[in-house]
Design a protein around this motif. Structure first.
Motif, PDB file in Angstrom:
ATOM      1  N   GLY A  72       0.805  -1.210   0.000  1.00  0.00           N
ATOM      2  CA  GLY A  72       0.000   0.000   0.000  1.00  0.00           C
ATOM      3  C   GLY A  72       0.835   1.255   0.000  1.00  0.00           C
ATOM      4  N   ALA A  73       1.914   1.258   0.778  1.00  0.00           N
ATOM      5  CA  ALA A  73       2.762   2.449   0.853  1.00  0.00           C
ATOM      6  C   ALA A  73       3.430   2.744  -0.485  1.00  0.00           C
ATOM      7  N   GLU A  74       3.986   1.733  -1.127  1.00  0.00           N
ATOM      8  CA  GLU A  74       4.652   1.962  -2.406  1.00  0.00           C
ATOM      9  C   GLU A  74       3.653   2.390  -3.478  1.00  0.00           C
ATOM     10  N   ALA A  75       2.466   1.784  -3.479  1.00  0.00           N
ATOM     11  CA  ALA A  75       1.454   2.180  -4.461  1.00  0.00           C
ATOM     12  C   ALA A  75       1.026   3.629  -4.237  1.00  0.00           C
ATOM     13  N   ALA A  76       0.822   4.017  -2.977  1.00  0.00           N
ATOM     14  CA  ALA A  76       0.421   5.392  -2.678  1.00  0.00           C
ATOM     15  C   ALA A  76       1.504   6.382  -3.086  1.00  0.00           C
ATOM     16  N   ILE A  77       2.762   6.023  -2.850  1.00  0.00           N
ATOM     17  CA  ILE A  77       3.876   6.887  -3.251  1.00  0.00           C
ATOM     18  C   ILE A  77       3.914   7.021  -4.771  1.00  0.00           C
ATOM     19  N   ARG A  78       3.724   5.926  -5.469  1.00  0.00           N
ATOM     20  CA  ARG A  78       3.779   5.970  -6.934  1.00  0.00           C
ATOM     21  C   ARG A  78       2.624   6.797  -7.511  1.00  0.00           C
ATOM     22  N   LEU A  79       1.483   6.761  -6.822  1.00  0.00           N
ATOM     23  CA  LEU A  79       0.307   7.486  -7.310  1.00  0.00           C
ATOM     24  C   LEU A  79       0.180   8.889  -6.711  1.00  0.00           C
ATOM     25  N   GLY A  80       0.967   9.183  -5.659  1.00  0.00           N
ATOM     26  CA  GLY A  80       0.935  10.502  -5.036  1.00  0.00           C
ATOM     27  C   GLY A  80      -0.337  10.777  -4.246  1.00  0.00           C
ATOM     28  N   THR A  81      -0.840   9.752  -3.547  1.00  0.00           N
ATOM     29  CA  THR A  81      -2.116   9.861  -2.850  1.00  0.00           C
ATOM     30  C   THR A  81      -1.919   9.952  -1.338  1.00  0.00           C
ATOM     31  N   ILE A  84      -2.962   5.286   4.507  1.00  0.00           N
ATOM     32  CA  ILE A  84      -2.983   4.830   5.898  1.00  0.00           C
ATOM     33  C   ILE A  84      -3.031   3.311   5.874  1.00  0.00           C
ATOM     34  N   GLN A  85      -2.438   2.700   6.873  1.00  0.00           N
ATOM     35  CA  GLN A  85      -2.502   1.247   6.990  1.00  0.00           C
ATOM     36  C   GLN A  85      -3.403   0.862   8.160  1.00  0.00           C
ATOM     37  N   THR A  86      -3.977  -0.323   8.071  1.00  0.00           N
ATOM     38  CA  THR A  86      -4.642  -0.871   9.246  1.00  0.00           C
ATOM     39  C   THR A  86      -3.564  -1.321  10.225  1.00  0.00           C
ATOM     40  N   THR A  87      -3.971  -1.588  11.453  1.00  0.00           N
ATOM     41  CA  THR A  87      -2.980  -1.961  12.466  1.00  0.00           C
ATOM     42  C   THR A  87      -3.608  -2.857  13.512  1.00  0.00           C
ATOM     43  N   GLN A 109      -8.629  -6.274  13.493  1.00  0.00           N
ATOM     44  CA  GLN A 109      -7.865  -5.206  12.864  1.00  0.00           C
ATOM     45  C   GLN A 109      -8.470  -3.862  13.255  1.00  0.00           C
ATOM     46  N   LYS A 110      -7.662  -2.823  13.135  1.00  0.00           N
ATOM     47  CA  LYS A 110      -8.116  -1.480  13.491  1.00  0.00           C
ATOM     48  C   LYS A 110      -7.648  -0.489  12.426  1.00  0.00           C
ATOM     49  N   LEU A 111      -8.439   0.573  12.288  1.00  0.00           N
ATOM     50  CA  LEU A 111      -8.100   1.677  11.404  1.00  0.00           C
ATOM     51  C   LEU A 111      -8.376   2.957  12.185  1.00  0.00           C
ATOM     52  N   VAL A 112      -7.452   3.901  12.130  1.00  0.00           N
ATOM     53  CA  VAL A 112      -7.591   5.104  12.946  1.00  0.00           C
ATOM     54  C   VAL A 112      -8.733   5.976  12.403  1.00  0.00           C
ATOM     55  N   LYS A 113      -9.817   6.014  13.157  1.00  0.00           N
ATOM     56  CA  LYS A 113     -11.043   6.681  12.726  1.00  0.00           C
ATOM     57  C   LYS A 113     -10.882   8.194  12.650  1.00  0.00           C
ATOM     58  N   ASN A 114     -10.232   8.793  13.646  1.00  0.00           N
ATOM     59  CA  ASN A 114     -10.159  10.253  13.638  1.00  0.00           C
ATOM     60  C   ASN A 114      -9.369  10.785  12.451  1.00  0.00           C
ATOM     61  N   ASP A 115      -8.434   9.998  11.923  1.00  0.00           N
ATOM     62  CA  ASP A 115      -7.725  10.411  10.712  1.00  0.00           C
ATOM     63  C   ASP A 115      -8.626  10.319   9.482  1.00  0.00           C
ATOM     64  N   ALA A 226       2.891   5.377   9.315  1.00  0.00           N
ATOM     65  CA  ALA A 226       1.779   5.184   8.385  1.00  0.00           C
ATOM     66  C   ALA A 226       0.571   4.515   9.035  1.00  0.00           C
ATOM     67  N   ARG A 227       0.649   4.207  10.329  1.00  0.00           N
ATOM     68  CA  ARG A 227      -0.569   3.795  11.042  1.00  0.00           C
ATOM     69  C   ARG A 227      -1.504   4.993  11.211  1.00  0.00           C
ATOM     70  N   ARG A 228      -0.936   6.186  11.105  1.00  0.00           N
ATOM     71  CA  ARG A 228      -1.698   7.432  11.018  1.00  0.00           C
ATOM     72  C   ARG A 228      -1.674   7.889   9.559  1.00  0.00           C
ATOM     73  N   LEU A 229      -2.667   8.663   9.193  1.00  0.00           N
ATOM     74  CA  LEU A 229      -2.775   9.099   7.808  1.00  0.00           C
ATOM     75  C   LEU A 229      -1.540   9.907   7.401  1.00  0.00           C
ATOM     76  N   VAL A 230      -0.991   9.586   6.232  1.00  0.00           N
ATOM     77  CA  VAL A 230       0.160  10.321   5.703  1.00  0.00           C
ATOM     78  C   VAL A 230      -0.135  10.750   4.274  1.00  0.00           C
ATOM     79  N   ASN A 231       0.507  11.830   3.874  1.00  0.00           N
ATOM     80  CA  ASN A 231       0.566  12.191   2.472  1.00  0.00           C
ATOM     81  C   ASN A 231       1.743  11.419   1.885  1.00  0.00           C
TER      82      ASN A 231
END
Length: 367
Positions: A72-81, A84-87, A109-115, A226-231
């Motif tokens: 997910g991280a590499e795809a997001a970097i390649r697409l410039g999006t 966030i990852q689940t954790t 699994q968990k996903l940070v809702k506030n982000d 990246a457990r928190r939302l990143v650009n």
């Protein structure tokens, strides 16, 4: 073009009655040591499937822990999006969306809702990133949660290296308007039988958790989690800064054999560093520790021979594992467990040290 022989080895889950097999991808850099350039090329091929499909949409990519966090991280970097990852870890200051991965050894699994709350109004489509999708139930679980919470205006896609969904499973997605993308269609019908044929006669080693193995330790600040939302472009810059810090502290020689190990969900930065070292002319392999208890076997054709049982660097009460650690000129363990559990640290370093003398532990910390 990838073939099944390139991307599929069948492993045997230990004591898992829900699903006795595990698809192990030799090119993913998780369970099996892999050349980082090959891993990145695989992930980029997956990302490139999305590039033209959604070029006019505002995307949020979500990578599933543990095995798809780097995908997910590499795809997001390649697409410039955004990414966030689940954790399964506890994230300071977080509220969560909870969902289940039913067949897993660690189902919750968990996903940070506030982000998600913070950016959801600016998102057209959420793209879930996986290494493989078998039934699609896990993704449907979280889609249901998100639609209930955020309404039905968001579009969803599911992207994976492997897709083993039956026609019935795919039709459920079609009815819900969830688009599917994948590199390779697989048929999982025989995998359980294949896994059941292997004897569990490999080498099982429980590593020492109490005695300390002294290695060089380096701490580098500037961690982005990246457990928190990143650009994603900012995440790449942070990984480049991590690499700069390593280059300032470590010298490399061409043709050296180098192993880079990530820890559990913390896969992408280790892969990024391994790729940079490979570009210097070193012979590099990369993989990571995992929560997955996989049987090992000496039988011909089985993908894993040796299992080292560890304590987690993140939780002293958690078992983790690493498989098939070979012999290298240099080994780098890269982790974001800056306040790591001593028993976990000791056990991992003892596992790595069975075949290797030159070991460096790198901690990527916030400050």
């Amino acid at each position: 073009m990838y073939l099944e022989k390139d991307l599929v080895s069948v492993g045997k889950r230990e004591n898992n009655k829900k699903r006795n097999y595990l698809v192990i991808n030799p090119l993913q850099g998780k369970h099996i040591p892999a050349a980082p350039g090959n891993v990145m090329a695989l992930f980029d091929a997956l990302a490139d499937m999305l590039k033209d499909e959604y070029k006019d949409e505002r995307l949020l990519l979500i990578g599933f822990a543990e095995t798809a966090t780097a995908i997910g991280a590499e795809a997001a970097i390649r697409l410039g999006t955004k990414y966030i990852q689940t954790t399964r870890e506890d994230v300071p200051g977080a509220e969560y969306l909870y969902f289940s991965e039913v067949h897993s050894h660690a189902a919750e699994q968990k996903l940070v809702k506030n982000d998600i709350d913070r950016v959801i109004d600016g998102i057209d489509r959420i793209v879930f990133m996986e290494d493989e999708i078998t039934t699609g139930n896990t993704i449907l679980n979280i889609v249901n949660i998100m639609e209930d919470l955020y309404g039905r205006n968001i579009r969803f896609s599911a992207t994976s290296i492997l897709n083993g969904m039956t026609e019935a499973h795919r039709n459920r997605y079609k009815e819900r308007g969830i688009r599917l993308h994948y590199l390779l269609k697989t048929d999982h019908e025989a995998y359980g039988r294949i896994a059941g044929q292997y004897a569990e006669n490999g080498s099982y080693e429980a590593c020492d958790t109490s005695s300390i193995r002294n290695v060089r330790e380096i701490s580098i600040s500037g961690r982005m989690d990246a457990r928190r939302l990143v650009n994603a472009p900012d995440y790449r810059k942070a990984c480049k800064a991590l690499w700069s810090g390593i280059e300032e502290s470590v010298s490399f020689e061409q043709e050296q054999s180098v192993l880079v190990i990530g820890t559990e969900e913390f896969m992408y930065p280790a892969l990024f560093i391994a790729d940079r070292i490979e570009k210097l002319g070193c012979k590099v392999r990369c993989h990571s520790t995992t929560r997955s208890p996989i049987a090992v076997s000496r039988d011909e054709g089985y993908p894993l021979r040796t299992r080292y049982e560890l304590k987690s660097l993140y939780d002293k009460d958690r078992r983790t594992f690493i498989y098939d650690v070979g012999e290298y000129d240099r080994v780098f363990v890269i982790t974001d467990a800056c306040n790591c559990q001593e028993e976990g640290k000791n056990s991992l370093l003892h596992a790595v040290g069975k075949n290797n003398e030159n070991v460096t532990l790198i901690r990527w910390c916030e400050k």
